[in-house]
Design a protein around this motif. Structure first.
Motif, PDB file in Angstrom:
ATOM      1  N   LYS A 198      63.298 -34.366  34.522  1.00  0.00           N
ATOM      2  CA  LYS A 198      63.133 -34.434  33.073  1.00  0.00           C
ATOM      3  C   LYS A 198      64.338 -33.912  32.309  1.00  0.00           C
ATOM      4  O   LYS A 198      64.343 -33.919  31.070  1.00  0.00           O
ATOM      5  N   GLY A 199      65.366 -33.445  32.983  1.00  0.00           N
ATOM      6  CA  GLY A 199      66.594 -33.014  32.308  1.00  0.00           C
ATOM      7  C   GLY A 199      66.443 -31.764  31.467  1.00  0.00           C
ATOM      8  O   GLY A 199      67.059 -31.644  30.399  1.00  0.00           O
ATOM      9  N   VAL A 200      65.648 -30.811  31.941  1.00  0.00           N
ATOM     10  CA  VAL A 200      65.375 -29.581  31.193  1.00  0.00           C
ATOM     11  C   VAL A 200      66.437 -28.525  31.535  1.00  0.00           C
ATOM     12  O   VAL A 200      66.817 -28.353  32.684  1.00  0.00           O
ATOM     13  N   ALA A 201      66.895 -27.806  30.515  1.00  0.00           N
ATOM     14  CA  ALA A 201      67.963 -26.817  30.670  1.00  0.00           C
ATOM     15  C   ALA A 201      67.442 -25.529  31.304  1.00  0.00           C
ATOM     16  O   ALA A 201      66.231 -25.274  31.360  1.00  0.00           O
ATOM     17  N   CYS A 202      68.385 -24.706  31.754  1.00  0.00           N
ATOM     18  CA  CYS A 202      68.028 -23.417  32.328  1.00  0.00           C
ATOM     19  C   CYS A 202      68.917 -22.320  31.762  1.00  0.00           C
ATOM     20  O   CYS A 202      69.996 -22.576  31.216  1.00  0.00           O
ATOM     21  N   ILE A 203      68.453 -21.101  31.909  1.00  0.00           N
ATOM     22  CA  ILE A 203      69.207 -19.905  31.559  1.00  0.00           C
ATOM     23  C   ILE A 203      68.704 -18.786  32.459  1.00  0.00           C
ATOM     24  O   ILE A 203      67.554 -18.818  32.908  1.00  0.00           O
ATOM     25  N   ASN A 204      69.538 -17.811  32.768  1.00  0.00           N
ATOM     26  CA  ASN A 204      69.156 -16.724  33.673  1.00  0.00           C
ATOM     27  C   ASN A 204      69.456 -15.390  33.007  1.00  0.00           C
ATOM     28  O   ASN A 204      70.594 -15.128  32.612  1.00  0.00           O
ATOM     29  N   LEU A 205      68.446 -14.541  32.874  1.00  0.00           N
ATOM     30  CA  LEU A 205      68.551 -13.319  32.080  1.00  0.00           C
ATOM     31  C   LEU A 205      68.734 -12.073  32.935  1.00  0.00           C
ATOM     32  O   LEU A 205      68.167 -11.951  34.026  1.00  0.00           O
ATOM     33  N   SER A 206      69.499 -11.128  32.409  1.00  0.00           N
ATOM     34  CA  SER A 206      69.626  -9.817  33.040  1.00  0.00           C
ATOM     35  C   SER A 206      68.270  -9.135  33.110  1.00  0.00           C
ATOM     36  O   SER A 206      67.494  -9.170  32.154  1.00  0.00           O
ATOM     37  N   VAL A 207      68.023  -8.476  34.243  1.00  0.00           N
ATOM     38  CA  VAL A 207      66.743  -7.782  34.412  1.00  0.00           C
ATOM     39  C   VAL A 207      66.916  -6.329  34.850  1.00  0.00           C
ATOM     40  O   VAL A 207      65.947  -5.679  35.233  1.00  0.00           O
ATOM     41  N   GLY A 208      68.155  -5.808  34.820  1.00  0.00           N
ATOM     42  CA  GLY A 208      68.320  -4.376  34.980  1.00  0.00           C
ATOM     43  C   GLY A 208      68.761  -3.863  36.333  1.00  0.00           C
ATOM     44  O   GLY A 208      68.837  -2.649  36.530  1.00  0.00           O
ATOM     45  N   TYR A 209      69.084  -4.739  37.293  1.00  0.00           N
ATOM     46  CA  TYR A 209      69.607  -4.219  38.557  1.00  0.00           C
ATOM     47  C   TYR A 209      71.132  -4.315  38.583  1.00  0.00           C
ATOM     48  O   TYR A 209      71.723  -5.123  37.879  1.00  0.00           O
ATOM     49  N   TYR A 210      71.742  -3.488  39.423  1.00  0.00           N
ATOM     50  CA  TYR A 210      73.203  -3.431  39.555  1.00  0.00           C
ATOM     51  C   TYR A 210      73.564  -3.261  41.030  1.00  0.00           C
ATOM     52  O   TYR A 210      72.783  -2.732  41.818  1.00  0.00           O
ATOM     53  N   ASN A 211      74.770  -3.690  41.404  1.00  0.00           N
ATOM     54  CA  ASN A 211      75.296  -3.503  42.762  1.00  0.00           C
ATOM     55  C   ASN A 211      74.349  -4.068  43.818  1.00  0.00           C
ATOM     56  O   ASN A 211      74.168  -3.488  44.891  1.00  0.00           O
ATOM     57  N   GLU A 212      73.735  -5.208  43.500  1.00  0.00           N
ATOM     58  CA  GLU A 212      72.780  -5.836  44.400  1.00  0.00           C
ATOM     59  C   GLU A 212      73.418  -6.215  45.740  1.00  0.00           C
ATOM     60  O   GLU A 212      74.625  -6.362  45.857  1.00  0.00           O
ATOM     61  N   HIS A 213      72.562  -6.335  46.744  1.00  0.00           N
ATOM     62  CA  HIS A 213      72.969  -6.684  48.113  1.00  0.00           C
ATOM     63  C   HIS A 213      73.721  -5.556  48.807  1.00  0.00           C
ATOM     64  O   HIS A 213      74.331  -5.777  49.854  1.00  0.00           O
ATOM     65  N   THR A 214      73.681  -4.354  48.257  1.00  0.00           N
ATOM     66  CA  THR A 214      74.373  -3.217  48.860  1.00  0.00           C
ATOM     67  C   THR A 214      73.459  -1.989  48.829  1.00  0.00           C
ATOM     68  O   THR A 214      72.510  -1.918  48.032  1.00  0.00           O
ATOM     69  N   PRO A 215      73.755  -0.988  49.659  1.00  0.00           N
ATOM     70  CA  PRO A 215      72.974   0.266  49.601  1.00  0.00           C
ATOM     71  C   PRO A 215      73.153   1.015  48.287  1.00  0.00           C
ATOM     72  O   PRO A 215      72.381   1.935  48.003  1.00  0.00           O
ATOM     73  N   LYS A 216      74.160   0.640  47.494  1.00  0.00           N
ATOM     74  CA  LYS A 216      74.396   1.301  46.212  1.00  0.00           C
ATOM     75  C   LYS A 216      73.664   0.612  45.058  1.00  0.00           C
ATOM     76  O   LYS A 216      73.901   0.932  43.893  1.00  0.00           O
ATOM     77  N   GLU A 217      72.789  -0.315  45.371  1.00  0.00           N
ATOM     78  CA  GLU A 217      72.038  -0.993  44.314  1.00  0.00           C
ATOM     79  C   GLU A 217      71.219   0.008  43.505  1.00  0.00           C
ATOM     80  O   GLU A 217      70.657   0.956  44.054  1.00  0.00           O
ATOM     81  N   THR A 218      71.150  -0.217  42.199  1.00  0.00           N
ATOM     82  CA  THR A 218      70.384   0.640  41.300  1.00  0.00           C
ATOM     83  C   THR A 218      69.558  -0.221  40.351  1.00  0.00           C
ATOM     84  O   THR A 218      69.826  -1.410  40.171  1.00  0.00           O
ATOM     85  N   ILE A 219      68.579   0.406  39.736  1.00  0.00           N
ATOM     86  CA  ILE A 219      67.763  -0.233  38.698  1.00  0.00           C
ATOM     87  C   ILE A 219      67.762   0.658  37.473  1.00  0.00           C
ATOM     88  O   ILE A 219      67.549   1.872  37.586  1.00  0.00           O
ATOM     89  N   ASN A 220      67.989   0.069  36.312  1.00  0.00           N
ATOM     90  CA  ASN A 220      67.834   0.768  35.045  1.00  0.00           C
ATOM     91  C   ASN A 220      66.551   0.259  34.398  1.00  0.00           C
ATOM     92  O   ASN A 220      66.459  -0.901  34.004  1.00  0.00           O
TER      93      ASN A 220
END
Length: 342
Positions: free
Chosen positions: A188-210
């Motif tokens: 149907k040709g519908v657009a997308c957007i992806n929003l920040s949700v508060g995580y940082y340094n993902e995929h690592t042991p230093k990942e954090t959540i605010n």
């Protein structure tokens, strides 16, 4: 379910838990659950709705980790303990799952896709395409690092972007997420957007959540029902994506859908003095300051913040500090900083 509980499940356990939770809302939603695909939740009697996308797997699932994360909570800031055996905290994408579940609890007329195996190429969302209806107005991803980014992928709509820009999000360029995967293959040709949700340094042991950043996106989506259900937001063209300004603050890491901060050898940010008057560059410095404070959490950021004499400071540093200070104000004043832990 609070965010701490969500972080302790593996993908299969979380899928079962979500089905259990959503079953309590069958008066308002229809539910489809497909092994290997995901869980699709749609509002009954609604003519149009966005599909809010999150994924259930983390890097811990893909690396077959059996241990649960050891978690440290400091104010609105969540991290892994130094002796945690896990590969990551799991905010990518348990933050998105938390927001989606809260929206379901509020009985908002959105549709929700909880997808399996996003981290290995959007396997679940590709499989669930066949179950999508013609009612979708947009694909809204909840799978972006930071506090204020709205990522685009070449399947864009300028009006949709402007809705989020007016609420303080900044345009960023992404590479892959379930929302973009579906926008690519949905007929149907519908657009997308992806929003920040508060995580940082993902995929690592230093990942954090605010938690403040996570709840900011939750609060904004609660306020956008009329706009996001009003009509389809159709893909316009690829110009927005291709012409997006790319700051020297960022570089792509491993083809993943997240931009990582780049630091020079001396610990300072690389910067070209010729860009002093570039308003877009200054905006990026503001974003960097804002996200840096959010990444640290209120207590740590407050301890590091001091009153510089900015009279002789360069424009980029003033912008960076302004963003840092605004993030401190947001973390201090937001009404819902501890909601996710209740």
């Amino acid at each position: 379910m609070n965010i701490i509980e969500l972080l302790k499940y593996n993908q299969k356990e979380l899928g079962n838990k979500i089905k259990e939770i959503v079953s309590n809302y069958r008066d308002f939603y229809s539910i489809i659950s497909i092994d290997g695909g995901g869980i699709l939740v749609t509002p009954k009697g609604s003519k149009n709705y966005p599909l809010v996308c999150s994924h259930l797997d983390t890097i811990n699932d893909q690396r077959k980790a059996k241990e649960t994360p050891k978690i440290v909570i400091q104010g609105d800031y969540i991290s892994l303990a130094s002796d945690s055996p896990c590969s990551c905290l799991g905010g990518d994408d348990r933050c998105g799952v938390f927001i989606a579940l809260e929206l379901i609890k509020a009985r908002l007329p959105y549709a929700f896709g909880f997808f399996y195996d996003e981290e290995i190429g959007g396997v679940g969302s590709s499989y669930m395409l066949q179950y999508l209806t013609d009612n979708i107005t947009a694909f809204i991803g909840l799978d972006r690092r930071g506090a204020d980014q709205a990522a685009i992928y070449g399947y864009d709509n300028s009006e949709l972007m402007s809705l989020f820009e007016r609420r303080g999000y900044f345009k960023a360029k992404g590479s892959f997420t379930d929302a973009s995967n579906l926008a690519r293959i949905y007929s149907k040709g519908v657009a997308c957007i992806n929003l920040s949700v508060g995580y940082y340094n993902e995929h690592t042991p230093k990942e954090t959540i605010n938690i403040t950043a996570m709840n900011r996106t939750l609060t904004i989506l609660k306020d956008m029902v009329d706009e996001l259900t009003s009509k389809p937001f159709l893909i316009e063209n690829f110009m927005i994506y291709n012409e997006l300004y790319q700051s020297k603050l960022y570089y792509y890491y491993g083809g993943d859908d997240d931009l990582y901060n780049y630091y020079g050898d001396d610990g300072l940010y690389n910067y070209d003095d010729d860009d002093d008057d570039d308003s877009e560059a200054l905006e990026q410095w503001y974003i960097e300051g804002y996200n840096k404070a959010m990444e640290q959490g209120y207590e740590i950021a407050k301890a590091e913040f001091y009153n510089d004499n900015l009279k002789e400071a360069e424009a980029w540093y003033i912008s960076y500090r302004a963003g840092f200070k605004d993030a401190l104000d947001d973390m201090q004043n937001l009404k819902y900083p501890k909601k996710a832990l209740a």
